[in-house]
Design an enzyme around this catalytic site. Structure first.
Site, short mmCIF file in Angstrom:
data_model
loop_
_atom_site.label_atom_id
_atom_site.label_comp_id
_atom_site.label_asym_id
_atom_site.label_seq_id
_atom_site.Cartn_x
_atom_site.Cartn_y
_atom_site.Cartn_z
N SER A 6 0.84 -1.03 0.18
CA SER A 6 0.09 0.04 0.22
C SER A 6 0.81 1.39 0.06
CB SER A 6 -1.08 -0.11 1.29
OG SER A 6 -0.40 -0.20 2.50
N GLU A 8 1.20 5.68 0.79
CA GLU A 8 0.58 6.68 1.54
C GLU A 8 0.99 8.02 0.88
OE1 GLU A 8 0.71 6.51 5.70
OE2 GLU A 8 1.19 8.71 5.79
N THR A 39 -3.21 11.28 3.79
CA THR A 39 -3.12 11.74 5.20
C THR A 39 -4.21 12.95 5.21
OG1 THR A 39 -1.42 13.27 4.76
CG2 THR A 39 -0.86 11.15 5.45
N TYR A 40 -4.23 13.05 6.74
CA TYR A 40 -5.45 14.07 7.00
C TYR A 40 -4.82 15.04 8.02
CZ TYR A 40 -10.06 15.62 8.71
OH TYR A 40 -11.21 16.16 9.10
N ALA A 42 -4.33 17.34 11.00
CA ALA A 42 -4.97 17.45 12.32
C ALA A 42 -5.93 18.76 12.44
CB ALA A 42 -4.05 17.52 13.55
N HIS A 67 -7.32 9.04 5.62
CA HIS A 67 -6.87 9.10 7.20
C HIS A 67 -7.86 10.04 7.81
CE1 HIS A 67 -2.24 7.72 6.59
NE2 HIS A 67 -3.03 7.18 5.69
N ASP A 99 -2.07 15.27 16.01
CA ASP A 99 -1.66 16.04 16.74
C ASP A 99 -2.02 17.50 16.12
OD1 ASP A 99 0.30 14.48 18.02
OD2 ASP A 99 1.33 14.27 16.08
N ALA A 113 -7.34 7.96 19.97
CA ALA A 113 -7.86 7.27 18.90
C ALA A 113 -8.87 6.07 19.09
CB ALA A 113 -6.71 6.46 17.93
N HIS A 139 5.45 5.50 20.98
CA HIS A 139 4.96 6.91 20.72
C HIS A 139 5.55 7.86 21.45
CE1 HIS A 139 2.05 10.19 20.78
NE2 HIS A 139 2.01 9.98 19.10
N GLN A 166 4.40 3.25 12.64
CA GLN A 166 5.28 4.28 12.39
C GLN A 166 6.48 3.65 11.69
OE1 GLN A 166 6.12 6.94 11.56
NE2 GLN A 166 5.28 8.22 13.18
N PHE A 206 11.79 14.88 10.46
CA PHE A 206 10.57 13.77 10.58
C PHE A 206 10.81 12.97 11.90
CE2 PHE A 206 9.07 13.81 6.19
CZ PHE A 206 8.56 14.74 6.07
N HIS A 256 3.77 -1.14 3.84
CA HIS A 256 3.06 0.08 3.57
C HIS A 256 3.95 1.22 3.47
CE1 HIS A 256 -0.25 3.36 4.06
NE2 HIS A 256 0.44 4.06 4.71
C1 LIG Z 1 0.55 4.95 10.04
C2 LIG Z 1 0.20 6.40 10.44
C3 LIG Z 1 -0.59 7.30 9.65
C4 LIG Z 1 -0.59 8.42 10.24
N1 LIG Z 1 -1.50 9.58 9.51
C5 LIG Z 1 -1.62 10.86 10.09
C6 LIG Z 1 -2.42 11.84 9.40
O1 LIG Z 1 -2.93 11.27 8.18
N2 LIG Z 1 -2.49 13.04 10.08
C7 LIG Z 1 -1.95 13.32 11.24
O2 LIG Z 1 -2.16 14.37 11.78
N3 LIG Z 1 -0.88 12.16 12.06
C8 LIG Z 1 -0.73 11.18 11.44
N4 LIG Z 1 -0.10 10.15 12.02
C9 LIG Z 1 0.85 10.57 13.33
C10 LIG Z 1 -0.24 10.43 14.65
O3 LIG Z 1 -1.34 11.16 14.54
C11 LIG Z 1 0.55 10.86 15.78
O4 LIG Z 1 1.53 9.99 15.95
C12 LIG Z 1 -0.37 11.09 16.94
O5 LIG Z 1 0.50 11.72 17.85
C13 LIG Z 1 -0.95 10.03 17.69
O6 LIG Z 1 -1.92 9.46 16.88
P1 LIG Z 1 -2.70 7.98 17.33
O7 LIG Z 1 -3.55 7.74 16.57
O8 LIG Z 1 -1.67 7.15 17.37
O9 LIG Z 1 -3.18 8.28 18.59
P2 LIG Z 1 -3.35 7.31 20.10
O10 LIG Z 1 -3.50 6.04 19.98
O11 LIG Z 1 -4.74 7.85 20.83
O12 LIG Z 1 -2.07 7.67 21.07
C14 LIG Z 1 -1.64 9.00 21.40
C15 LIG Z 1 -0.80 9.03 22.69
O13 LIG Z 1 -1.85 8.65 23.75
C16 LIG Z 1 -1.59 7.55 24.64
N5 LIG Z 1 -2.63 7.09 24.99
C17 LIG Z 1 -3.65 6.41 23.95
N6 LIG Z 1 -4.67 5.88 24.67
C18 LIG Z 1 -4.62 6.26 26.14
C19 LIG Z 1 -5.33 6.01 27.23
N7 LIG Z 1 -6.48 5.48 27.33
N8 LIG Z 1 -4.65 6.50 28.29
C20 LIG Z 1 -3.51 7.15 28.37
N9 LIG Z 1 -2.63 7.27 27.40
C21 LIG Z 1 -3.25 6.86 26.35
C22 LIG Z 1 -0.69 6.56 23.53
O14 LIG Z 1 0.38 5.94 24.23
C23 LIG Z 1 0.19 7.77 22.84
O15 LIG Z 1 0.90 8.24 23.34
C24 LIG Z 1 0.01 8.90 11.60
C25 LIG Z 1 0.74 8.08 12.21
C26 LIG Z 1 1.10 6.59 11.66
C27 LIG Z 1 1.90 5.76 12.42
#
Ligand SMILES: Cc1cc2nc3c(=O)[nH]c(=O)nc-3n(C[C@H](O)[C@H](O)[C@H](O)COP(=O)(O)OP(=O)(O)OC[C@H]3O[C@@H](n4cnc5c(N)ncnc54)[C@H](O)[C@@H]3O)c2cc1C
Length: 277
Positions: A6, A8, A39-40, A42, A67, A99, A113, A139, A166, A206, A256
């Site tokens: 895939s 991106e 991607t999207y 934030a 995304h 973010d 998420a 993370h 990642q 990055f 990917h």
């Molecule tokens: C494949 C991929 C695609 C991406 N695409 C984009 C994109 O299109 N646009 C963009 O803006 N960013 C993108 N990102 C980056 C991503 O948005 C950032 O890494 C962001 O900081 C975390 O998103 P997440 O969905 O992993 O968050 P989460 O899974 O919510 O995690 C975020 C943080 O919160 C912590 N956490 C989660 N749940 C809890 C809980 N219940 N209690 C305490 N801590 C918790 C986790 O340990 C982590 O440190 C992408 C990353 C990857 C790997």
């Protein structure tokens, strides 16, 4: 035998970028990807560009994943966007927290998420295949590796179908993460995210931002090349192709590619693997 692939992309900012990305996609479609994702930004900052590129990919006859980040979003805005994506024929989402750029207020009704995944499932049942992000090297905001794994498990239990990692350069970090996820009973596909190396400064920037580790030996070799971009690319091709070979040999389910809206570096790796002409 080659693995499923895939690719991106990010939404281009200019009309010229839109045209250029069409040509890049056409070159990569020769590899018959399972899907292409967009991607999207934030806070919804790229929504029109993201949805526009997703629509083009679908019209080109390729499965597209949008995304979708939830930071700053409300249930109402997410509901409306899901309806729009469903109307476009989108079947696959990469569900993320995202973010917020500094300067944005926090706000929003989703904290993680996992909240978004649960909401999408509650609102739309099985209409979408949901991908989530995984972090083999942890993370950057996680309290600990174990807390991050728990957060990953929460996304899976909320209804994720598969995960994309990642990028990383240490295959061991990936295998360790997969083993730890399996030990928690998480048996979904965890697809390695692959970042081709084309520029030393871009990669450092990055990686510092997203917490991906560049092993010291790679960092030093890249620094040693200075402005010699040909040597950086040749070295990057070796490193990334060998990583992909190891991932395939170890049983990774797919790859990917973070294409950065370029075809040459990704196709270079695929040629080195013997998968592209
Ligand atoms: C494949 C991929 C695609 C991406 N695409 C984009 C994109 O299109 N646009 C963009 O803006 N960013 C993108 N990102 C980056 C991503 O948005 C950032 O890494 C962001 O900081 C975390 O998103 P997440 O969905 O992993 O968050 P989460 O899974 O919510 O995690 C975020 C943080 O919160 C912590 N956490 C989660 N749940 C809890 C809980 N219940 N209690 C305490 N801590 C918790 C986790 O340990 C982590 O440190 C992408 C990353 C990857 C790997």
């Amino acid at each position: 035998m080659r693995l499923p692939l895939s690719f991106e992309f990010f939404p281009p900012k200019t009309p010229e970028g839109v045209v250029k990305l069409r040509a890049v996609r056409a070159q990569l479609y020769a590899m018959k990807p399972e899907f292409c994702s967009v991607t999207y930004g934030a806070g919804g900052s790229t929504q029109a560009g993201t949805f526009g590129a997703v629509q083009e990919i679908l019209a080109e006859g390729v499965d597209a994943a949008s995304h979708f980040s939830c930071v700053g979003a409300t249930r109402e805005t997410v509901r409306a966007q899901l309806a729009e994506l469903r109307g476009m024929g989108v079947k696959r989402l990469v569900a993320l927290r995202g973010d917020l750029p500094s300067g944005y207020g926090v706000g929003g009704e989703f904290q993680y998420a996992s909240d978004l995944v649960a909401f999408i499932r509650a609102e739309t049942g099985r209409d979408f295949h949901i991908e989530v992000a995984a972090y083999p090297e942890v993370h950057p905001q996680a309290r600990s590796a174990e807390a991050d794994l728990q957060a990953f498990a929460a996304k899976v239990r909320a209804g994720a179908d598969s995960a994309i990692t990642q990028y990383f350069f240490s295959a061991e970090a990936y295998w360790r993460f997969v083993d730890d996820a399996r030990a928690k009973g998480l048996d979904l596909p965890i697809v390695p995210g692959i970042m081709p190396i084309t520029s030393s400064t871009q990669l450092m920037r990055f990686s510092d931002a997203c917490g991906a580790e560049i092993p010291r030996w790679i960092r030093l070799r890249l620094q040693g090349f200075g402005d010699d971009t040909a040597s950086i690319k040749a070295f990057g091709l070796d490193v990334v192709a060998q990583l992909c070979e190891r991932l395939q040999a170890g049983g990774a389910p797919a790859l990917h590619f973070y294409t950065m809206n370029q075809s040459v570096a990704t196709l270079g790796v695929l040629q080195r693997l013997g998968w592209a002409a």
